[in-house]
Design an enzyme around this catalytic site. Structure first.
Site, PDB file in Angstrom:
ATOM      1  N   CYS A 114       0.812  -1.227   0.000  1.00  0.00           N
ATOM      2  CA  CYS A 114       0.000   0.000   0.000  1.00  0.00           C
ATOM      3  C   CYS A 114       0.841   1.272   0.000  1.00  0.00           C
ATOM      4  O   CYS A 114       0.325   2.364  -0.221  1.00  0.00           O
ATOM      5  CB  CYS A 114      -0.948   0.002   1.196  1.00  0.00           C
ATOM      6  SG  CYS A 114      -1.940  -1.486   1.310  1.00  0.00           S
ATOM      7  N   HIS A 242      -3.348   7.256   2.353  1.00  0.00           N
ATOM      8  CA  HIS A 242      -3.762   5.925   1.901  1.00  0.00           C
ATOM      9  C   HIS A 242      -5.100   5.618   2.572  1.00  0.00           C
ATOM     10  O   HIS A 242      -5.238   5.744   3.797  1.00  0.00           O
ATOM     11  CB  HIS A 242      -2.701   4.894   2.292  1.00  0.00           C
ATOM     12  CG  HIS A 242      -3.168   3.480   2.162  1.00  0.00           C
ATOM     13  ND1 HIS A 242      -3.872   3.040   1.065  1.00  0.00           N
ATOM     14  CD2 HIS A 242      -3.044   2.411   2.999  1.00  0.00           C
ATOM     15  CE1 HIS A 242      -4.166   1.758   1.233  1.00  0.00           C
ATOM     16  NE2 HIS A 242      -3.688   1.362   2.394  1.00  0.00           N
ATOM     17  N   ASN A 272     -10.298  -0.061   0.530  1.00  0.00           N
ATOM     18  CA  ASN A 272      -8.843  -0.030   0.510  1.00  0.00           C
ATOM     19  C   ASN A 272      -8.368  -0.669  -0.798  1.00  0.00           C
ATOM     20  O   ASN A 272      -8.552  -1.870  -1.002  1.00  0.00           O
ATOM     21  CB  ASN A 272      -8.316  -0.803   1.733  1.00  0.00           C
ATOM     22  CG  ASN A 272      -6.797  -0.860   1.782  1.00  0.00           C
ATOM     23  OD1 ASN A 272      -6.111  -0.552   0.805  1.00  0.00           O
ATOM     24  ND2 ASN A 272      -6.263  -1.270   2.917  1.00  0.00           N
TER      25      ASN A 272
HETATM   26  N1  COA Z   1     -18.325  -7.719  10.867  1.00  0.00           N
HETATM   27  C1  COA Z   1     -18.715  -7.921  12.153  1.00  0.00           C
HETATM   28  N2  COA Z   1     -17.847  -8.244  13.115  1.00  0.00           N
HETATM   29  C2  COA Z   1     -16.547  -8.364  12.759  1.00  0.00           C
HETATM   30  C3  COA Z   1     -16.094  -8.185  11.451  1.00  0.00           C
HETATM   31  C4  COA Z   1     -17.052  -7.854  10.486  1.00  0.00           C
HETATM   32  N3  COA Z   1     -16.730  -7.640   9.196  1.00  0.00           N
HETATM   33  N4  COA Z   1     -14.763  -8.370  11.420  1.00  0.00           N
HETATM   34  C5  COA Z   1     -14.382  -8.664  12.658  1.00  0.00           C
HETATM   35  N5  COA Z   1     -15.459  -8.662  13.475  1.00  0.00           N
HETATM   36  C6  COA Z   1     -15.519  -8.942  14.910  1.00  0.00           C
HETATM   37  C7  COA Z   1     -14.356  -9.732  15.412  1.00  0.00           C
HETATM   38  O1  COA Z   1     -14.558 -11.121  15.225  1.00  0.00           O
HETATM   39  C8  COA Z   1     -14.363  -9.365  16.874  1.00  0.00           C
HETATM   40  O2  COA Z   1     -15.341 -10.113  17.521  1.00  0.00           O
HETATM   41  P1  COA Z   1     -15.128 -10.637  19.029  1.00  0.00           P
HETATM   42  O3  COA Z   1     -14.980  -9.408  19.852  1.00  0.00           O
HETATM   43  O4  COA Z   1     -16.366 -11.406  19.292  1.00  0.00           O
HETATM   44  O5  COA Z   1     -13.884 -11.478  18.974  1.00  0.00           O
HETATM   45  C9  COA Z   1     -14.826  -7.907  16.882  1.00  0.00           C
HETATM   46  O6  COA Z   1     -15.474  -7.702  15.610  1.00  0.00           O
HETATM   47  C10 COA Z   1     -13.699  -6.904  17.005  1.00  0.00           C
HETATM   48  O7  COA Z   1     -12.681  -7.270  16.097  1.00  0.00           O
HETATM   49  P2  COA Z   1     -11.384  -6.430  15.930  1.00  0.00           P
HETATM   50  O8  COA Z   1     -10.468  -7.121  14.985  1.00  0.00           O
HETATM   51  O9  COA Z   1     -10.876  -6.056  17.289  1.00  0.00           O
HETATM   52  O10 COA Z   1     -11.998  -5.126  15.247  1.00  0.00           O
HETATM   53  P3  COA Z   1     -11.317  -3.740  14.994  1.00  0.00           P
HETATM   54  O11 COA Z   1     -12.041  -2.676  15.658  1.00  0.00           O
HETATM   55  O12 COA Z   1      -9.830  -3.801  15.181  1.00  0.00           O
HETATM   56  O13 COA Z   1     -11.608  -3.539  13.445  1.00  0.00           O
HETATM   57  C11 COA Z   1     -10.402  -3.681  11.372  1.00  0.00           C
HETATM   58  C12 COA Z   1     -11.079  -4.443  12.488  1.00  0.00           C
HETATM   59  C13 COA Z   1      -9.817  -4.697  10.401  1.00  0.00           C
HETATM   60  C14 COA Z   1     -11.430  -2.850  10.677  1.00  0.00           C
HETATM   61  C15 COA Z   1      -9.291  -2.793  11.986  1.00  0.00           C
HETATM   62  O14 COA Z   1      -8.493  -3.533  12.871  1.00  0.00           O
HETATM   63  C16 COA Z   1      -8.437  -2.181  10.956  1.00  0.00           C
HETATM   64  O15 COA Z   1      -8.877  -1.421  10.115  1.00  0.00           O
HETATM   65  N6  COA Z   1      -7.111  -2.415  11.010  1.00  0.00           N
HETATM   66  C17 COA Z   1      -6.203  -1.876  10.076  1.00  0.00           C
HETATM   67  C18 COA Z   1      -6.346  -2.627   8.813  1.00  0.00           C
HETATM   68  C19 COA Z   1      -5.646  -1.983   7.675  1.00  0.00           C
HETATM   69  O16 COA Z   1      -5.541  -0.800   7.625  1.00  0.00           O
HETATM   70  N7  COA Z   1      -5.183  -2.828   6.781  1.00  0.00           N
HETATM   71  C20 COA Z   1      -4.593  -2.445   5.589  1.00  0.00           C
HETATM   72  C21 COA Z   1      -3.273  -1.853   5.797  1.00  0.00           C
HETATM   73  S1  COA Z   1      -2.729  -1.294   4.292  1.00  0.00           S
END
Ligand code: COA
Length: 316
Positions: A114, A242, A272
């Site tokens: 990215c 980004h 993304n």
């Molecule tokens: N819908 C509903 N629930 C979801 C889900 C979805 N699409 N994806 C994950 N969950 C759940 C998880 O299973 C977890 O459940 P639990 O509490 O029962 O275990 C809960 O939501 C929280 O998950 P978590 O991973 O802590 O969520 P988060 O707030 O960190 O959000 C992302 C997840 C991926 C959106 C976030 O971590 C993120 O954006 N990270 C950066 C990713 C990124 O930028 N990647 C590209 C880099 S170039």
């Protein structure tokens, strides 16, 4: 001082729109969860008859046409990507033939995930300094739907397809882009297995680790670019983040006290798109007049590697 100016931009998106509602039919998620956690409402996905090469060609043609330059004026053609149609030849080589660049045009693809577009801008600045022709074509393009696991709700909600292009010009009296690039080798928190993988080659991500990495790295990278250029936060007209997660952008914005009106993005309708995200947003800003001649944009990317990169671009 010598460096680059942005001459023109272009973009191409696949026709297919995937809404959050569509995703609720294939994984256990909701529009509300996706919107509040990421800021994404829709993303594009390539369908039958659409390809990475086609997106690149369309975005490149638009940027070249807007620049009003002949193919013979292009000295460098770089494509930031990790999802090209072939492992080789590089998509940039296909563009050389299709768009009619001279045979001594330096054409290759570059993988910095990215952060790729910013890496490619820096590479273009270095290469153009030594090239016989001073225009460069720099793209970021991805078909992430090819490496997305549509049974994994933590990743499939994030990613989209698209291509963005920029024509840049090198000049002896142009400002340096003051690129700040970084890499912290980490193959565990965000990776896509390669051709030797036994399982399908899907993006694997530990969302929270990547989130923490981004929130730490992005503001620091912006500050370093500004410091290197001798500029203050107020000297930049647009911050081109980004588009990975709106919450990451909001946190970086608050940390550096950036005016929100200078940080508007397009994640809501692109998702993304990895290396394509910065040039797609640049194109949107230029096309809508939000970034105008003489104005300065600070582009910042981060992603697998882990990598990060920031650079300044002034619109000619
Ligand atoms: N819908 C509903 N629930 C979801 C889900 C979805 N699409 N994806 C994950 N969950 C759940 C998880 O299973 C977890 O459940 P639990 O509490 O029962 O275990 C809960 O939501 C929280 O998950 P978590 O991973 O802590 O969520 P988060 O707030 O960190 O959000 C992302 C997840 C991926 C959106 C976030 O971590 C993120 O954006 N990270 C950066 C990713 C990124 O930028 N990647 C590209 C880099 S170039």
């Amino acid at each position: 001082m010598n460096g680059l100016k942005l001459v023109s931009t272009g973009s191409a998106m696949p026709k297919g729109v995937v809404t959050n509602e569509d995703l609720t039919k294939i994984v256990d998620t909701s529009d509300e969860w996706i919107t509040t956690r990421t800021g994404i409402h829709t993303r594009r996905r390539c369908g039958e008859g659409e390809s990475h090469t086609q997106l690149c060609l369309a975005a490149a043609r638009q940027a070249l046409e807007r620049a009003g330059i002949a193919p013979e004026a292009v000295g460098v053609c770089l494509i930031a990507t990790f999802t090209g149609d072939h492992l080789n030849p590089a998509t940039a080589c296909i563009l050389q033939k299709e768009l009619g660049f001279p045979e001594d045009t330096v054409c290759f693809d570059l993988n910095a995930a990215c952060s790729g577009f910013v890496y490619a801008l820096h590479t273009a600045q270095c290469l153009l300094a030594a090239a016989p022709r001073k225009f460069g074509l720099v793209l970021g393009a991805e078909v992430l739907s090819r490496v997305t696991d549509y049974t994994d709700r933590s990743t499939c909600i994030l990613f989209g397809d698209g291509a963005g292009a920029a024509v840049v010009e090198w000049g002896e009296d142009y400002p340096s882009i003051h690129a700040v690039l970084g890499c912290r080798g980490d193959a565990d928190v965000l990776y896509t297995p390669g051709v030797n993988a036994e399982a399908p080659s899907y993006i694997h991500m530990e969302g929270q680790s990547v989130f923490r990495f981004a929130v730490e790295t992005v503001p620091r990278c912006i500050s370093q670019v500004l410091e290197q250029a001798g500029l203050g936060v107020e000297d930049v007209d647009r911050y081109v983040f980004h588009q990975a997660n709106q919450r990451i952008i909001d946190l970086a914005m608050r940390k550096l006290h950036l005016p929100p009106e200078k940080c508007t993005g397009n994640i809501a309708h692109t998702g993304n798109t990895s290396a394509a995200s910065v040039p797609l947003l640049l194109d949107e800003l230029v096309s809508t007049g939000a970034l105008r001649s003489g104005q300065r944009a600070l582009c910042v990317g981060f992603g697998a590697g882990l990598t990060w990169g920031g650079a300044l671009l002034e619109l000619k």
